[in-house]
Design a protein around this motif. Structure first.
Motif, PDB file in Angstrom:
ATOM      1  N   LEU A 198       0.810  -1.214   0.000  1.00  0.00           N
ATOM      2  CA  LEU A 198       0.000   0.000   0.000  1.00  0.00           C
ATOM      3  C   LEU A 198       0.845   1.266   0.000  1.00  0.00           C
ATOM      4  O   LEU A 198       0.318   2.364  -0.191  1.00  0.00           O
ATOM      5  CB  LEU A 198      -0.932  -0.002   1.225  1.00  0.00           C
ATOM      6  CG  LEU A 198      -1.927  -1.169   1.325  1.00  0.00           C
ATOM      7  CD1 LEU A 198      -2.780  -1.021   2.567  1.00  0.00           C
ATOM      8  CD2 LEU A 198      -2.800  -1.239   0.079  1.00  0.00           C
ATOM      9  N   TYR A 199       2.164   1.128   0.206  1.00  0.00           N
ATOM     10  CA  TYR A 199       3.059   2.294   0.260  1.00  0.00           C
ATOM     11  C   TYR A 199       4.027   2.302  -0.926  1.00  0.00           C
ATOM     12  O   TYR A 199       5.213   2.596  -0.786  1.00  0.00           O
ATOM     13  CB  TYR A 199       3.795   2.326   1.599  1.00  0.00           C
ATOM     14  CG  TYR A 199       2.846   2.440   2.770  1.00  0.00           C
ATOM     15  CD1 TYR A 199       2.209   3.639   3.058  1.00  0.00           C
ATOM     16  CD2 TYR A 199       2.545   1.331   3.560  1.00  0.00           C
ATOM     17  CE1 TYR A 199       1.312   3.740   4.113  1.00  0.00           C
ATOM     18  CE2 TYR A 199       1.652   1.423   4.618  1.00  0.00           C
ATOM     19  CZ  TYR A 199       1.037   2.626   4.883  1.00  0.00           C
ATOM     20  OH  TYR A 199       0.142   2.719   5.929  1.00  0.00           O
ATOM     21  N   ASN A 200       3.496   1.933  -2.097  1.00  0.00           N
ATOM     22  CA  ASN A 200       4.198   2.054  -3.382  1.00  0.00           C
ATOM     23  C   ASN A 200       5.377   1.096  -3.543  1.00  0.00           C
ATOM     24  O   ASN A 200       6.362   1.415  -4.213  1.00  0.00           O
ATOM     25  CB  ASN A 200       4.676   3.498  -3.609  1.00  0.00           C
ATOM     26  CG  ASN A 200       4.860   3.790  -5.093  1.00  0.00           C
ATOM     27  OD1 ASN A 200       4.093   3.312  -5.930  1.00  0.00           O
ATOM     28  ND2 ASN A 200       5.883   4.563  -5.425  1.00  0.00           N
ATOM     29  N   HIS A 217      16.633  -3.462  -4.542  1.00  0.00           N
ATOM     30  CA  HIS A 217      16.355  -2.351  -5.463  1.00  0.00           C
ATOM     31  C   HIS A 217      15.576  -2.795  -6.687  1.00  0.00           C
ATOM     32  O   HIS A 217      15.283  -1.974  -7.553  1.00  0.00           O
ATOM     33  CB  HIS A 217      17.671  -1.708  -5.920  1.00  0.00           C
ATOM     34  CG  HIS A 217      18.479  -1.132  -4.797  1.00  0.00           C
ATOM     35  ND1 HIS A 217      18.129   0.028  -4.144  1.00  0.00           N
ATOM     36  CD2 HIS A 217      19.607  -1.572  -4.196  1.00  0.00           C
ATOM     37  CE1 HIS A 217      19.015   0.292  -3.190  1.00  0.00           C
ATOM     38  NE2 HIS A 217      19.930  -0.669  -3.201  1.00  0.00           N
ATOM     39  N   ASN A 218      15.269  -4.090  -6.775  1.00  0.00           N
ATOM     40  CA  ASN A 218      14.551  -4.558  -7.955  1.00  0.00           C
ATOM     41  C   ASN A 218      13.747  -5.816  -7.631  1.00  0.00           C
ATOM     42  O   ASN A 218      13.843  -6.368  -6.527  1.00  0.00           O
ATOM     43  CB  ASN A 218      15.521  -4.830  -9.116  1.00  0.00           C
ATOM     44  CG  ASN A 218      16.683  -5.730  -8.699  1.00  0.00           C
ATOM     45  OD1 ASN A 218      16.479  -6.730  -8.011  1.00  0.00           O
ATOM     46  ND2 ASN A 218      17.883  -5.364  -9.130  1.00  0.00           N
ATOM     47  N   ASP A 236       8.093   1.515  -6.763  1.00  0.00           N
ATOM     48  CA  ASP A 236       9.517   1.770  -6.508  1.00  0.00           C
ATOM     49  C   ASP A 236      10.413   0.672  -7.068  1.00  0.00           C
ATOM     50  O   ASP A 236      11.563   0.938  -7.461  1.00  0.00           O
ATOM     51  CB  ASP A 236       9.767   1.911  -5.005  1.00  0.00           C
ATOM     52  CG  ASP A 236       9.192   3.202  -4.444  1.00  0.00           C
ATOM     53  OD1 ASP A 236       8.858   4.091  -5.250  1.00  0.00           O
ATOM     54  OD2 ASP A 236       9.064   3.320  -3.211  1.00  0.00           O
ATOM     55  N   LEU A 237       9.926  -0.566  -7.088  1.00  0.00           N
ATOM     56  CA  LEU A 237      10.738  -1.675  -7.612  1.00  0.00           C
ATOM     57  C   LEU A 237      10.399  -1.990  -9.060  1.00  0.00           C
ATOM     58  O   LEU A 237      10.895  -2.979  -9.617  1.00  0.00           O
ATOM     59  CB  LEU A 237      10.529  -2.929  -6.744  1.00  0.00           C
ATOM     60  CG  LEU A 237      10.993  -2.819  -5.289  1.00  0.00           C
ATOM     61  CD1 LEU A 237      10.801  -4.151  -4.567  1.00  0.00           C
ATOM     62  CD2 LEU A 237      12.451  -2.383  -5.202  1.00  0.00           C
ATOM     63  N   PRO A 288      12.324   4.440   1.178  1.00  0.00           N
ATOM     64  CA  PRO A 288      10.867   4.657   1.215  1.00  0.00           C
ATOM     65  C   PRO A 288      10.248   3.999   2.447  1.00  0.00           C
ATOM     66  O   PRO A 288      10.874   3.169   3.118  1.00  0.00           O
ATOM     67  CB  PRO A 288      10.393   3.979  -0.079  1.00  0.00           C
ATOM     68  CG  PRO A 288      11.433   2.943  -0.367  1.00  0.00           C
ATOM     69  CD  PRO A 288      12.742   3.511   0.114  1.00  0.00           C
ATOM     70  N   GLY A 289       8.990   4.328   2.709  1.00  0.00           N
ATOM     71  CA  GLY A 289       8.313   3.800   3.895  1.00  0.00           C
ATOM     72  C   GLY A 289       8.215   2.288   3.901  1.00  0.00           C
ATOM     73  O   GLY A 289       8.394   1.646   4.940  1.00  0.00           O
ATOM     74  N   TRP A 290       7.940   1.677   2.743  1.00  0.00           N
ATOM     75  CA  TRP A 290       7.801   0.213   2.703  1.00  0.00           C
ATOM     76  C   TRP A 290       9.111  -0.489   3.074  1.00  0.00           C
ATOM     77  O   TRP A 290       9.096  -1.568   3.678  1.00  0.00           O
ATOM     78  CB  TRP A 290       7.317  -0.251   1.324  1.00  0.00           C
ATOM     79  CG  TRP A 290       8.242   0.055   0.173  1.00  0.00           C
ATOM     80  CD1 TRP A 290       8.137   1.096  -0.696  1.00  0.00           C
ATOM     81  CD2 TRP A 290       9.406  -0.692  -0.220  1.00  0.00           C
ATOM     82  NE1 TRP A 290       9.165   1.071  -1.617  1.00  0.00           N
ATOM     83  CE2 TRP A 290       9.957  -0.035  -1.341  1.00  0.00           C
ATOM     84  CE3 TRP A 290      10.034  -1.824   0.257  1.00  0.00           C
ATOM     85  CZ2 TRP A 290      11.110  -0.468  -1.988  1.00  0.00           C
ATOM     86  CZ3 TRP A 290      11.188  -2.274  -0.383  1.00  0.00           C
ATOM     87  CH2 TRP A 290      11.715  -1.607  -1.488  1.00  0.00           C
TER      88      TRP A 290
END
Length: 504
Positions: free
Chosen positions: A70-72, A133-134, A76-77, A204-206
């Motif tokens: 829920l926090y993107n 990162h991925n 991001d990945l 990030p938050g996640w």
């Protein structure tokens, strides 16, 4: 079948036994100063709180990806929805593969060493999830997370079954498992709080959700080496007299292997060839696949009812509080009344009603109510099924393998749950709810069948149709085996022994 005579108290304390009775464990030990009720409370305090906390961390770690989404996380990945579902799925494959060998190792090694080591390693994997990162990095960490988490849930359930009578195990299993419901409530609150760290350290938050929860597990794993106790016959927190009482009361509950058992391949084959193992696996997958579907996607389901990320996470809290209460209540009542099969069938039917409403409802309020009904067919049924299966398997190695197979098969089906709530099906998720309903149907049908066949087998034993031939005694049928003594029959046949009665 005739009742077998029991040794008198004086016979037991002197260490003598009547012919064909199991020799008294630690006959030389004086147990007159041990208060059994106080002893069980002592064991409860030493085992249940910390093990429940560890399972809270375990379930939090495996399902927090649902909160992180829920926090993107996907954005991001640079992940597609299908790739996200694959990261959920791969966890279950490694988790399922390593459960059976882990339970065998647990029996061979010290629980304090094996369980704490697994915790330390999966805590590291959880932490590293926040550093990827991925997509490929997240996928790899989910595989290893499943591999190292595999030993905790089946291991602890087997471990607890080695401490308590069959009529005492259910409530302990329920309290232990209720940590999953607490983690669901706590996970939503924690994710909402940690998400405020978005941007700290460039993360990030996640990512912070994974990092902080993983570090907590690492610390718990290290501390566990000194807190987790070993098996009853070697536990250091008990005196010799207390250890003796624990083992004797288990043996009196038809747990003949409580004093120890050497690993033999035949015990493993007994589990593999036992129809109860396979029936239990179907029962368990009927509630375990719904469990993971529920835990992984509840925030998303509530999100689609019209609530944003943080409110959606917060609205999961009362659902899990209710699930915790109903799980413990069912565990207590099933222990008291001993009708585990009837509890299974009744609560699975309630869960089915919940999912029928979710499929047909167009009202957010009605759907949210149905979520509470759905928990009834999932959370209390998991520990009740484990207790039911454990109650009906004798032999420490056979029970360890049977429980591991049960939970392993359930988790293989957990992989299905990772792929049935697709973005294109929102907001009603008819496919996901429909498949969960199908699994609950499997649980209902297999529970009815298991109850029918165990009841029929008990009746046959009551009529003497399963009596063995015991040398020097009259009666029995050679097709059921010929043994030198009842002790040998108990040891060799386990729960197939004619005097053993299955829990219904």
């Amino acid at each position: 079948m005739d009742e077998k005579p029991n040794p008198s108290v004086s016979d037991k304390e002197s260490g003598s036994v009547l012919p064909n009775e199991t020799p008294l464990y630690n006959a030389h030990v004086d147990i007159s100063g041990v208060d059994e009720k106080k002893l069980i409370r002592k064991v409860d305090i030493a085992l249940i709180p910390w093990l429940s906390f560890l399972y809270l961390l375990s379930f939090l770690d495996r399902t927090s990806i649902g909160n992180a989404k829920l926090y993107n996380l996907e954005g991001d990945l640079h992940m597609t929805d299908n790739q996200y579902l694959i990261t959920l799925t791969v966890f279950f494959f490694s988790y399922a593969v390593f459960e059976v060998p882990s339970n065998v190792f647990l029996k061979r090694l010290r629980p304090s060493l094996w369980l704490s080591g697994l915790m330390l390693l999966w805590g590291v994997m959880m932490t590293v999830q926040g550093l990827v990162h991925n997509y490929s990095g997240l996928l790899t960490m989910r595989w290893f997370l499943g591999m190292f988490e595999a030993g905790l849930f089946p291991g602890v359930n087997y471990y607890l079954s080695c401490w308590y009578k069959r009529s005492e195990f259910g409530i302990r299993a329920a309290i232990f498992f209720s940590a999953a419901t607490v983690s669901g409530a706590f996970g939503g609150l924690l994710a909402a709080a940690i998400s405020n760290m978005h941007g700290v350290g460039g993360k990030p938050g996640w990512a912070w959700i994974f990092i902080l929860e993983g570090l907590a597990t690492v610390i718990a794993g290290i501390v566990s080496f000194w807190i987790i106790q070993d098996f009853p016959d070697t536990a250091k927190f008990l005196s010799e007299a207390e250890r003796t009482v624990i083992v004797r009361r288990l043996q009196g509950d038809d747990q003949f292997s409580a004093a120890g058992e050497k690993l033999k391949w035949k015990y493993i084959f007994q589990s593999l060839l036992d129809w109860k193992t396979w029936a239990g696996m179907i029962i368990y997958c009927g509630c375990d696949m719904p469990l993971y579907a529920f835990a992984l996607f509840l925030p998303s389901i509530i999100n689609q009812l019209g609530f944003r990320a943080t409110p959606a996470n917060l609205l999961t809290v009362p659902v899990y509080v209710f699930a915790c209460i109903i799980t413990c209540l069912v565990g207590f009542l099933a222990d008291r009344y001993g009708r585990r099969g009837f509890f299974n069938i009744g609560f699975l039917c309630l869960g089915a009603a919940g999912y029928i409403i979710l499929i047909s409802s167009k009202s957010a309020a009605l759907s949210y109510f149905a979520v509470y009904l759905a928990t009834c067919g999932i959370y209390p049924v998991i520990p009740n099924t484990i207790a039911w299966m454990s109650n009906n398997v004798e032999g420490s190695y056979k029970r360890s393998v049977s429980l591991a197979m049960l939970i392993s098969f359930g988790n293989i089906n957990g992989a299905v749950s990772s792929n049935v709530y697709r973005q294109k099906d929102q907001p009603r998720y008819v496919l996901g709810h429909g498949l969960v309903l199908m699994y609950i149907g499997f649980g209902i049908v297999s529970s009815v069948a298991y109850l029918f066949f165990t009841r029929r087998e008990n009746a046959k034993r009551d009529r003497g149709e399963r009596d063995e031939v015991i040398k020097g005694q009259t009666g029995g049928n050679e097709k059921n085996g010929t043994f030198e003594s009842v002790v040998e029959a108990k040891r060799e046949k386990g729960d197939d022994w004619s005097g053993y009665r299955y829990t219904l």
